[in-house]
Design a protein around this motif. Structure first.
Motif, PDB file in Angstrom:
ATOM      1  N   GLY A  11     -69.724 -13.784 -40.903  1.00 33.18           N
ATOM      2  CA  GLY A  11     -68.458 -13.256 -41.431  1.00 33.18           C
ATOM      3  C   GLY A  11     -67.937 -12.027 -40.700  1.00 33.18           C
ATOM      4  N   ARG A  12     -68.713 -11.491 -39.757  1.00 28.26           N
ATOM      5  CA  ARG A  12     -68.285 -10.263 -39.072  1.00 28.26           C
ATOM      6  C   ARG A  12     -68.428 -10.418 -37.567  1.00 28.26           C
ATOM      7  NH1 ARG A  12     -65.496  -8.839 -42.202  1.00 28.26           N
ATOM      8  NH2 ARG A  12     -65.516  -7.107 -43.637  1.00 28.26           N
ATOM      9  N   ALA A  32     -66.052 -10.776 -49.034  1.00 31.66           N
ATOM     10  CA  ALA A  32     -64.660 -11.051 -49.417  1.00 31.66           C
ATOM     11  C   ALA A  32     -64.034 -11.960 -48.363  1.00 31.66           C
ATOM     12  CB  ALA A  32     -63.887  -9.748 -49.508  1.00 31.66           C
ATOM     13  N   LEU A  33     -63.312 -12.960 -48.853  1.00 34.22           N
ATOM     14  CA  LEU A  33     -62.584 -13.846 -47.940  1.00 34.22           C
ATOM     15  C   LEU A  33     -61.463 -13.070 -47.266  1.00 34.22           C
ATOM     16  CD1 LEU A  33     -61.767 -17.166 -49.796  1.00 34.22           C
ATOM     17  CD2 LEU A  33     -62.419 -16.916 -47.424  1.00 34.22           C
ATOM     18  N   PHE A  34     -60.773 -12.291 -48.048  1.00 33.23           N
ATOM     19  CA  PHE A  34     -59.762 -11.399 -47.499  1.00 33.23           C
ATOM     20  C   PHE A  34     -59.326 -10.402 -48.573  1.00 33.23           C
ATOM     21  CE2 PHE A  34     -56.000 -13.666 -49.221  1.00 33.23           C
ATOM     22  CZ  PHE A  34     -56.522 -14.936 -49.402  1.00 33.23           C
ATOM     23  N   GLY A  35     -58.548  -9.416 -48.140  1.00 33.27           N
ATOM     24  CA  GLY A  35     -58.193  -8.390 -49.109  1.00 33.27           C
ATOM     25  C   GLY A  35     -56.954  -7.616 -48.722  1.00 33.27           C
ATOM     26  N   THR A  55     -63.867 -15.612 -42.053  1.00 34.41           N
ATOM     27  CA  THR A  55     -64.216 -15.897 -43.440  1.00 34.41           C
ATOM     28  C   THR A  55     -63.413 -17.094 -43.969  1.00 34.41           C
ATOM     29  OG1 THR A  55     -62.753 -14.022 -43.848  1.00 34.41           O
ATOM     30  CG2 THR A  55     -65.084 -13.670 -44.227  1.00 34.41           C
ATOM     31  N   GLY A  61     -53.791  -4.575 -50.519  1.00 29.68           N
ATOM     32  CA  GLY A  61     -53.433  -3.638 -51.557  1.00 29.68           C
ATOM     33  C   GLY A  61     -52.109  -2.962 -51.286  1.00 29.68           C
ATOM     34  N   GLY A  99     -54.682  -8.766 -45.493  1.00 32.49           N
ATOM     35  CA  GLY A  99     -55.115  -9.312 -44.213  1.00 32.49           C
ATOM     36  C   GLY A  99     -56.151 -10.389 -44.481  1.00 32.49           C
ATOM     37  N   ARG A 130     -61.978  -1.247 -52.214  1.00 31.49           N
ATOM     38  CA  ARG A 130     -61.657  -1.446 -50.800  1.00 31.49           C
ATOM     39  C   ARG A 130     -61.921  -0.196 -49.964  1.00 31.49           C
ATOM     40  NH1 ARG A 130     -60.080  -5.353 -48.568  1.00 31.49           N
ATOM     41  NH2 ARG A 130     -58.414  -4.556 -47.246  1.00 31.49           N
ATOM     42  N   TYR A 144     -54.825   2.907 -49.270  1.00 32.57           N
ATOM     43  CA  TYR A 144     -54.353   2.251 -50.497  1.00 32.57           C
ATOM     44  C   TYR A 144     -54.169   3.280 -51.599  1.00 32.57           C
ATOM     45  CZ  TYR A 144     -55.670  -2.068 -48.166  1.00 32.57           C
ATOM     46  OH  TYR A 144     -55.773  -3.096 -47.272  1.00 32.57           O
ATOM     47  N   GLU A 177     -56.769  -3.271 -36.926  1.00 32.26           N
ATOM     48  CA  GLU A 177     -56.034  -3.886 -38.041  1.00 32.26           C
ATOM     49  C   GLU A 177     -54.552  -3.746 -37.715  1.00 32.26           C
ATOM     50  OE1 GLU A 177     -55.441  -1.791 -41.578  1.00 32.26           O
ATOM     51  OE2 GLU A 177     -56.079   0.148 -40.827  1.00 32.26           O
ATOM     52  N   ASN A 195     -51.613 -11.351 -41.504  1.00 31.40           N
ATOM     53  CA  ASN A 195     -51.156 -10.224 -42.322  1.00 31.40           C
ATOM     54  C   ASN A 195     -49.855 -10.598 -43.003  1.00 31.40           C
ATOM     55  OD1 ASN A 195     -52.412  -7.186 -41.672  1.00 31.40           O
ATOM     56  ND2 ASN A 195     -53.001  -8.822 -40.263  1.00 31.40           N
ATOM     57  N   GLU A 213     -68.391  -3.666 -34.610  1.00 31.48           N
ATOM     58  CA  GLU A 213     -69.271  -3.873 -35.762  1.00 31.48           C
ATOM     59  C   GLU A 213     -70.488  -4.651 -35.299  1.00 31.48           C
ATOM     60  OE1 GLU A 213     -67.963  -4.619 -39.753  1.00 31.48           O
ATOM     61  OE2 GLU A 213     -65.977  -5.133 -39.024  1.00 31.48           O
TER      62      GLU A 213
HETATM   63  P1  HAM Z   1     -59.700  -5.339 -44.171  1.00 32.50           P
HETATM   64  O1  HAM Z   1     -60.333  -5.577 -45.503  1.00 32.50           O
HETATM   65  O2  HAM Z   1     -60.300  -4.314 -43.299  1.00 32.50           O
HETATM   66  O3  HAM Z   1     -58.172  -5.027 -44.450  1.00 32.50           O
HETATM   67  O4  HAM Z   1     -59.649  -6.694 -43.403  1.00 32.50           O
HETATM   68  C1  HAM Z   1     -59.018  -7.817 -43.985  1.00 32.50           C
HETATM   69  C2  HAM Z   1     -59.812  -9.055 -43.697  1.00 32.50           C
HETATM   70  O5  HAM Z   1     -59.966  -9.207 -42.282  1.00 32.50           O
HETATM   71  C3  HAM Z   1     -61.241  -9.065 -44.215  1.00 32.50           C
HETATM   72  O6  HAM Z   1     -61.301  -9.439 -45.554  1.00 32.50           O
HETATM   73  C4  HAM Z   1     -61.841 -10.126 -43.312  1.00 32.50           C
HETATM   74  O7  HAM Z   1     -61.409 -11.418 -43.696  1.00 32.50           O
HETATM   75  C5  HAM Z   1     -61.185  -9.818 -41.992  1.00 32.50           C
HETATM   76  N1  HAM Z   1     -62.020  -8.929 -41.163  1.00 32.50           N
HETATM   77  C6  HAM Z   1     -61.999  -7.587 -41.102  1.00 32.50           C
HETATM   78  N2  HAM Z   1     -62.917  -7.126 -40.224  1.00 32.50           N
HETATM   79  C7  HAM Z   1     -63.517  -8.214 -39.704  1.00 32.50           C
HETATM   80  C8  HAM Z   1     -64.551  -8.432 -38.742  1.00 32.50           C
HETATM   81  N3  HAM Z   1     -65.146  -7.429 -38.115  1.00 32.50           N
HETATM   82  N4  HAM Z   1     -64.908  -9.702 -38.469  1.00 32.50           N
HETATM   83  C9  HAM Z   1     -64.319 -10.738 -39.087  1.00 32.50           C
HETATM   84  N5  HAM Z   1     -63.337 -10.607 -39.986  1.00 32.50           N
HETATM   85  C10 HAM Z   1     -62.944  -9.365 -40.308  1.00 32.50           C
HETATM   86  C11 HAM Z   1     -57.262  -4.735 -43.475  1.00 32.50           C
HETATM   87  O8  HAM Z   1     -57.464  -4.873 -42.311  1.00 32.50           O
HETATM   88  C12 HAM Z   1     -55.918  -4.360 -44.014  1.00 32.50           C
HETATM   89  N6  HAM Z   1     -55.126  -3.839 -42.895  1.00 32.50           N
HETATM   90  C13 HAM Z   1     -55.268  -5.533 -44.696  1.00 32.50           C
HETATM   91  C14 HAM Z   1     -53.930  -5.231 -45.244  1.00 32.50           C
HETATM   92  C15 HAM Z   1     -52.730  -5.707 -44.842  1.00 32.50           C
HETATM   93  N7  HAM Z   1     -53.697  -4.414 -46.266  1.00 32.50           N
HETATM   94  C16 HAM Z   1     -52.389  -4.372 -46.506  1.00 32.50           C
HETATM   95  N8  HAM Z   1     -51.807  -5.169 -45.620  1.00 32.50           N
END
Ligand code: HAM
Length: 430
Positions: A120-121, A288-291, A318, A293, A313, A266, A271, A83, A129, A115
């Motif tokens: 979606g994964r 979740a489409l994205f998330g 998604t 905090g 992010g 989350r 957070y 991330e 971001n 993973e």
């Molecule tokens: P996260 O929920 O781990 O948050 O990831 C954010 C988004 O990245 C997820 O909702 C999804 O859309 C995508 N994502 C994460 N992992 C995968 C995966 N293995 N395959 C496909 N898509 C994935 C964060 O990463 C936080 N750093 C976000 C953030 C930014 N919070 C504050 N600022």
């Protein structure tokens, strides 16, 4: 038979061939435009980071199960970034002296997580971001929610297609301790349970609750609390609510952008208050489409200066599933607008001269790299998605002319070489 290496990419990673890349470029271009309209500035950083920066704050799931780690020749433990948030916190902390806070920054890194690949994964995803650093104001939350709506709205996604569900971890902590009787030690584990609430069946959740030490009665109360929706707010202490930016948002004119939902917590450990996730309303995409905090002290890993941040992010997988489900994806662009075809090999130079004129005028133009019959070349130009061809024949060329032809209307005419760009443009955009 010789043994060949596989042509498929590593499990959970993807190749993007030009048609798909064309769609992606357009999609991300739209997102960059929206972000820049809000004053977000783009940054980037290395894909390799010290493994510690994730182990410290991202949480167990990422650190223990999902991190790709390696040791370099100097014995340093590194990780492929899973991330971007710890990296951007590092950059902001390292440059805090020269920044005018608050700053709005965005990036588009690829992130790696080990993973199990599924809908979606994947193991390598791209994540937009967007973060604001240096402000505790609820205006940041409002701007984040507005941004989310505008980012999806840029593709024509109406308000009925997605929902922003938000919570505040302090409100949740208060509900869990005051109403369910969860102890301070149990709290992190119960947060984990809440995070899995919609993904696991009830028996499994009840089993996990028992392991944490919750009674059946507490589990029933937990279930009621999480399902209470907005009504839960009435049961929470005024003092906790007074300190919540989310409660401020809910009492403002931006309330309609977001739905308070006690179930959102989350998975990431850093957070500290507001947390939110965006969901597709179509049941096909239940993830979740994205998330994102708010995190009040992630920069604290790197500096004594208190620099709060808030952001999200948005993953490519998604997002593209969402746009596909709702038929909002753009089409791939054609290879070129125009192909300039020399009738004989001797006219290849002349064709290149014409192509240069067209490119200078901004038209995407190619010339064949191998000499073929005119009929074949016309077919190939059509297949490449060209809208027009310029045919360079000896007699025309000797008279200072070329022939232009629309591949759609088949309209064809002879024009002077000096006018070719204007004439082709006229043909393409009558
Ligand atoms: P996260 O929920 O781990 O948050 O990831 C954010 C988004 O990245 C997820 O909702 C999804 O859309 C995508 N994502 C994460 N992992 C995968 C995966 N293995 N395959 C496909 N898509 C994935 C964060 O990463 C936080 N750093 C976000 C953030 C930014 N919070 C504050 N600022």
């Amino acid at each position: 038979m010789p043994e060949y290496l596989p042509t498929a990419p590593y499990r959970g990673t993807r190749d993007f061939l030009p048609p798909e890349m064309s769609v992606r470029t357009q999609v991300f271009g739209q997102l960059y435009d929206v972000l820049e309209r809000y004053g977000f500035l783009r940054y980037d950083g290395p894909i390799l980071e010290s493994a510690e920066i994730y182990e410290a704050k991202s949480g167990q799931e990422i650190a223990d199960q999902q991190l790709y780690t390696l040791t370099d020749r100097g014995g340093r433990r590194l990780a492929l970034r899973p991330e971007m948030t710890p990296s951007v916190a590092r950059m902001v902390a390292g440059n805090a002296g020269s920044l005018q806070f608050p700053v709005r920054w965005y990036s588009h890194p690829n992130c790696h997580r080990y993973e199990r690949p599924q809908r979606g994964r994947v193991r390598e995803h791209w994540q937009i971001n967007a973060d604001i650093f240096g402000s505790d104001s609820a205006n940041c939350e409002i701007e984040m929610f507005e941004l989310v709506h505008d980012l999806l709205g840029a593709f024509g996604a109406g308000e009925d297609l997605f929902v922003v569900r938000a919570n505040d971890r302090n409100l949740l902590a208060s509900a869990l301790t005051d109403l369910v009787g969860v102890t301070a030690e149990q709290l992190p584990q119960v947060f984990g349970l809440v995070d899995r609430w919609e993904k696991q069946d009830r028996d499994k959740l009840a089993g996990a609750a028992e392991e944490i030490g919750l009674s059946e009665k507490q589990f029933a109360k937990l279930s009621d609390t999480l399902g209470a929706g907005t009504a839960l707010l009435d049961e929470l202490p005024e003092q906790v609510k007074a300190e919540s930016n989310l409660v401020k948002v809910l009492g403002s004119s931006a309330a309609g952008l977001v739905r308070y939902d006690p179930l959102i917590v989350r998975g990431l450990a850093y957070y500290t208050s507001t947390v939110f996730e965006v969901f597709d309303t179509s049941p096909e995409n239940n993830r979740a489409l994205f998330g994102g905090g708010r995190y009040s002290d992630l920069a604290g890993l790197f500096t004594a200066q208190q620099i709060p941040g808030i952001g999200f992010g948005m993953g490519d997988v998604t997002l593209i599933d969402f746009l596909q489900t709702h038929d909002l994806l753009p089409s791939p662009r054609s290879e070129v607008d125009v192909v300039v075809i020399p009738v004989t090999e001797e006219l290849a130079d002349a064709a290149r001269t014409v192509a240069t004129r067209l490119r200078t005028a901004g038209l995407r133009t190619s010339t064949p790299l191998e000499q073929r019959k005119l009929g074949k070349e016309l077919g190939r130009a059509d297949k490449a998605g060209a809208q027009a061809v310029v045919i360079v024949g000896q007699e025309d060329w000797d008279a200072g002319n070329v022939t232009i032809r629309s591949l759609q209307s088949r309209e064809q005419r002879t024009v002077q070489v000096g006018d070719v760009a204007t004439e082709v443009n006229g043909l393409l955009r009558p």
